[in-house]
Structure formats: C-alpha cells, structure tokens
Scaffold this motif. Structure first.
Motif, PDB file in Angstrom:
ATOM      1  N   LEU A  32      84.761  46.521 163.346  1.00 20.54           N
ATOM      2  CA  LEU A  32      83.810  46.885 162.305  1.00 20.54           C
ATOM      3  C   LEU A  32      83.271  45.648 161.593  1.00 20.54           C
ATOM      4  O   LEU A  32      83.970  44.652 161.431  1.00 20.54           O
ATOM      5  N   SER A  33      82.034  45.761 161.135  1.00 18.33           N
ATOM      6  CA  SER A  33      81.462  44.708 160.305  1.00 18.33           C
ATOM      7  C   SER A  33      82.053  44.844 158.901  1.00 18.33           C
ATOM      8  O   SER A  33      82.648  45.864 158.558  1.00 18.33           O
ATOM      9  N   LEU A  34      81.885  43.829 158.073  1.00 18.98           N
ATOM     10  CA  LEU A  34      82.385  43.875 156.699  1.00 18.98           C
ATOM     11  C   LEU A  34      81.792  45.067 155.948  1.00 18.98           C
ATOM     12  O   LEU A  34      82.497  45.779 155.232  1.00 18.98           O
ATOM     13  N   GLU A  35      80.505  45.301 156.118  1.00 23.55           N
ATOM     14  CA  GLU A  35      79.852  46.429 155.456  1.00 23.55           C
ATOM     15  C   GLU A  35      80.470  47.758 155.892  1.00 23.55           C
ATOM     16  O   GLU A  35      80.716  48.643 155.059  1.00 23.55           O
ATOM     17  N   GLU A  36      80.736  47.901 157.179  1.00 23.88           N
ATOM     18  CA  GLU A  36      81.347  49.134 157.687  1.00 23.88           C
ATOM     19  C   GLU A  36      82.768  49.300 157.157  1.00 23.88           C
ATOM     20  O   GLU A  36      83.189  50.413 156.837  1.00 23.88           O
ATOM     21  N   MET A  37      83.517  48.201 157.047  1.00 26.26           N
ATOM     22  CA  MET A  37      84.881  48.265 156.500  1.00 26.26           C
ATOM     23  C   MET A  37      84.869  48.728 155.054  1.00 26.26           C
ATOM     24  O   MET A  37      85.663  49.588 154.663  1.00 26.26           O
ATOM     25  N   ALA A  40      83.967  52.372 154.886  1.00 25.70           N
ATOM     26  CA  ALA A  40      85.092  53.195 155.329  1.00 25.70           C
ATOM     27  C   ALA A  40      86.148  53.306 154.232  1.00 25.70           C
ATOM     28  O   ALA A  40      86.682  54.387 153.974  1.00 25.70           O
ATOM     29  N   GLN A  41      86.435  52.193 153.552  1.00 17.61           N
ATOM     30  CA  GLN A  41      87.421  52.228 152.473  1.00 17.61           C
ATOM     31  C   GLN A  41      86.933  53.087 151.311  1.00 17.61           C
ATOM     32  O   GLN A  41      87.718  53.827 150.708  1.00 17.61           O
ATOM     33  N   GLU A  42      85.659  53.003 150.997  1.00 19.70           N
ATOM     34  CA  GLU A  42      85.103  53.846 149.935  1.00 19.70           C
ATOM     35  C   GLU A  42      85.181  55.319 150.324  1.00 19.70           C
ATOM     36  O   GLU A  42      85.524  56.170 149.496  1.00 19.70           O
ATOM     37  N   ASP A  43      84.872  55.623 151.571  1.00 18.28           N
ATOM     38  CA  ASP A  43      84.946  57.006 152.042  1.00 18.28           C
ATOM     39  C   ASP A  43      86.382  57.528 151.989  1.00 18.28           C
ATOM     40  O   ASP A  43      86.629  58.673 151.594  1.00 18.28           O
ATOM     41  N   MET A  44      87.344  56.681 152.388  1.00 16.44           N
ATOM     42  CA  MET A  44      88.749  57.091 152.341  1.00 16.44           C
ATOM     43  C   MET A  44      89.206  57.311 150.903  1.00 16.44           C
ATOM     44  O   MET A  44      89.970  58.246 150.625  1.00 16.44           O
ATOM     45  N   ALA A  45      88.745  56.482 149.969  1.00 13.55           N
ATOM     46  CA  ALA A  45      89.092  56.656 148.555  1.00 13.55           C
ATOM     47  C   ALA A  45      88.504  57.965 148.032  1.00 13.55           C
ATOM     48  O   ALA A  45      89.188  58.701 147.295  1.00 13.55           O
TER      49      ALA A  45
END
Length: 68
Positions: A32-37, A40-45
């Motif tokens: 994943l790119s930094l933006e995708e990471m 993804a973390q925001e979505d998981m939160a």
C-alpha cells in the motif's frame, strides 16, 4: 462443472496457517501507498468506534433489561 473448480495443486497452502496468514497480511500491507495506509487506519478506527457504539447500545437498552 469441473472446469469451474480451482486447481488445488496451484494453491499456496502455507497461507492457511496462522503464521502464513500473518505473513500475507504484512505482504499486502507493504504494497500500500502511504495514503492508502492512512485511509485504511482511519477506516479501521471508524469501524472500531461503530462496533463500540453497537456494543454499548446492546448492553444498555432503554428499558433496562439486557438483550439476548
């Protein structure tokens, strides 16, 4: 019908262990790119917060009795 079935000889069975699954997760995360990471973390939160709200609502219903 048999043509629709996957060829099990070509399947990487090492992915079916806990360790193999974890390695695959890390491998995919590394792609994943930094933006995708970050997304993804925001979505998981967001998902964790939603589950927390659902659990709180389940244990404190309006009538005072726990749901089953």
């Amino acid at each position: 019908m048999a043509a629709d079935l996957p060829d099990i000889e070509d399947f990487d069975w090492s992915l079916t262990t806990w360790e193999g699954s974890r390695r695959e997760q890390l491998r995919r995360w590394a792609l994943l790119s930094l933006e995708e990471m970050i997304r993804a973390q925001e979505d998981m939160a967001d998902l964790a917060e939603r589950f927390s709200e659902m659990r709180a609502a389940e244990h404190s219903p309006r009538d005072g009795t726990p749901r089953t």
